[in-house]
Design an enzyme around this catalytic site. Structure first.
Site, PDB file in Angstrom:
ATOM      1  N   GLU A 129       5.502  -3.112   5.158  1.00  0.00           N
ATOM      2  CA  GLU A 129       6.514  -3.718   4.297  1.00  0.00           C
ATOM      3  C   GLU A 129       5.858  -4.862   3.538  1.00  0.00           C
ATOM      4  O   GLU A 129       4.784  -5.342   3.923  1.00  0.00           O
ATOM      5  CB  GLU A 129       7.706  -4.190   5.127  1.00  0.00           C
ATOM      6  CG  GLU A 129       8.405  -3.026   5.828  1.00  0.00           C
ATOM      7  CD  GLU A 129       9.657  -3.438   6.597  1.00  0.00           C
ATOM      8  OE1 GLU A 129      10.037  -4.633   6.534  1.00  0.00           O
ATOM      9  OE2 GLU A 129      10.249  -2.560   7.259  1.00  0.00           O
ATOM     10  N   GLY A 339     -27.551   2.361 -14.662  1.00  0.00           N
ATOM     11  CA  GLY A 339     -27.653   1.346 -15.698  1.00  0.00           C
ATOM     12  C   GLY A 339     -26.420   1.314 -16.586  1.00  0.00           C
ATOM     13  O   GLY A 339     -25.289   1.402 -16.112  1.00  0.00           O
ATOM     14  N   GLU A 363      -5.273   1.204   5.613  1.00  0.00           N
ATOM     15  CA  GLU A 363      -5.443   1.603   7.025  1.00  0.00           C
ATOM     16  C   GLU A 363      -5.955   0.431   7.860  1.00  0.00           C
ATOM     17  O   GLU A 363      -6.742   0.612   8.792  1.00  0.00           O
ATOM     18  CB  GLU A 363      -6.398   2.802   7.144  1.00  0.00           C
ATOM     19  CG  GLU A 363      -5.837   4.113   6.646  1.00  0.00           C
ATOM     20  CD  GLU A 363      -4.712   4.654   7.516  1.00  0.00           C
ATOM     21  OE1 GLU A 363      -4.496   4.127   8.629  1.00  0.00           O
ATOM     22  OE2 GLU A 363      -4.035   5.590   7.073  1.00  0.00           O
TER      23      GLU A 363
END
Length: 388
Positions: A129, A339, A363
């Site tokens: 949450e 590069g 996780e």
């Protein structure tokens, strides 16, 4: 080139070859465009379900593949090497099925598992949450018993497959006790369940992540997994396995970046020879190879412990931390090897670098993994058994 594999059976070797070929033929050609357009590849998950990938680590009696985690994680690697969003999705789906497989009744398994493991029903996992990411016991989403139904209210953040899944494994509070949390399987079409606009992420854009809102969502009692108050135990029991899934995805991502860097270094020439023949760059590639192999080794070590029924929680945290930290380094080095081209979207390594970053976060952040590992060391947990 494909990584050297150590597989327990000829069947497992054939499975890995099948998945590698499928990934190269069906996934790789689509990944760049889907990520650029933020398109969720639902048909890919159906395809993977049809060939048995979505149910690999679960029993054959309900349509699973019956494969050990050692094999399943290497399959995840092959997928993630060409398309990390799909690799993450497979891991999340397996985590969504974990509660039913391990805590469901025989009747619940018979009713829902075949479609879940076969790919007809794609899952999502609703634990975090907005205010309680690393502290699930602080969740506020509630489930109130009303006759033979529970009424769920609240919001779940950072839900992978949010708005795309067919079912959601939801953790909700059923009592005011800190651990008074229960687990529910909620169908996507349940009235009152809705998804916010997907998060605007820097990577894994083909994998939709959204907040799921529950407004008087009514769920029959028969869709509760385990007893009331067992939800946190169910959630935490699955996290170690989920961490191994992300470790495997990160390893596959790193392998894909290494393959791209080596291929480029063999073709690009400076001062009359391929850049791979310049020691300074060759040593970078050597370090990348070592990082990938180290990630694979710790991940498969933890998987073998799990397959033998031995404790593996500390090792799962080590694997998740090492594999994702190494993936961040390897993908960053891959951009350096290419590069200026590495910094453009004409080559996939810049996307790999963006995708690697979140793997250090979800996780359980790598700071949380370090806390888990250090607490285990302080308690003396695991010890010699991890080397059995």
């Amino acid at each position: 080139m494909p990584a050297t594999r150590h597989l327990p059976t000829e069947e497992a070797a054939e499975l890995l070859t099948l998945v590698r070929d499928l990934a190269g033929r069906e996934l790789a050609p689509r990944s760049a465009e889907a990520e650029a357009t933020e398109t969720f590849p639902r048909d890919v998950f159906r395809l993977l379900g049809e060939v048995g990938v979505l149910g690999l680590p679960y029993g054959e009696e309900y349509g699973g593949g019956g494969q050990p985690y050692e094999v399943y994680l290497q399959v995840l690697e092959e997928i993630a090497a060409v398309w990390s969003s799909v690799g993450v999705g497979v891991s999340v789906h397996a985590l969504s099925c974990f509660g039913l497989v391990n805590f469901g009744t025989a009747e619940q398994k018979e009713r829902w598992l075949p479609d879940m493991l076969g790919g007809d029903l794609l899952g999502a996992y609703c634990l975090s949450e907005a205010h309680a990411g690393s502290d699930p016991a602080a969740m506020r989403t509630r489930a109130r018993l009303d006759g033979d139904e529970y009424v769920l209210n609240g919001a779940k953040a950072w839900v992978t497959h949010g708005g795309q899944a067919d079912f959601y494994k939801v953790m909700a509070r059923t009592s005011d006790d800190r651990n008074g949390i229960s687990c529910f399987l909620v169908p996507a079409d349940t009235p009152g369940l809705s998804a916010d606009t997907p998060e605007r992420k820097m990577g894994l854009t083909g994998s939709h992540t959204a907040t799921m809102r529950l407004d008087d969502v009514r769920v029959p009692v028969e869709r509760r997994l385990g007893a009331e108050g067992e939800g946190l135990r169910i959630a935490l029991a699955g996290l170690d396995s989920g961490r191994l899934g992300i470790a495997a995805v990160a390893t596959g991502l790193a392998q894909g970046a290494l393959d791209q860097a080596v291929a480029y270094a063999k073709e690009r020439e400076t001062f009359g020879k391929a850049i791979i023949d310049h020691q300074g760059l060759a040593f970078v590639l050597a370090d990348m190879e070592a990082a990938v192999q180290a990630a694979r080794a710790v991940t498969l070590h933890a998987a073998r412990l799990k397959d033998r029924g031995l404790p593996f929680s500390r090792e799962a945290s080590v694997a998740k931390m090492v594999a994702t930290d190494n993936a961040m380094k390897v993908t960053t080095d891959a951009v350096q090897v290419l590069g200026g081209y590495g910094y453009t979207r004409d080559f996939p390594v810049e996307r790999y670098m963006r995708e690697a970053k979140v793997m250090q976060i979800f996780e359980g952040t790598n700071q949380i993994q370090r806390m888990v590992i250090s607490r285990s060391l302080a308690k003396g947990d695991g010890g010699a058994i991890t080397h059995a």
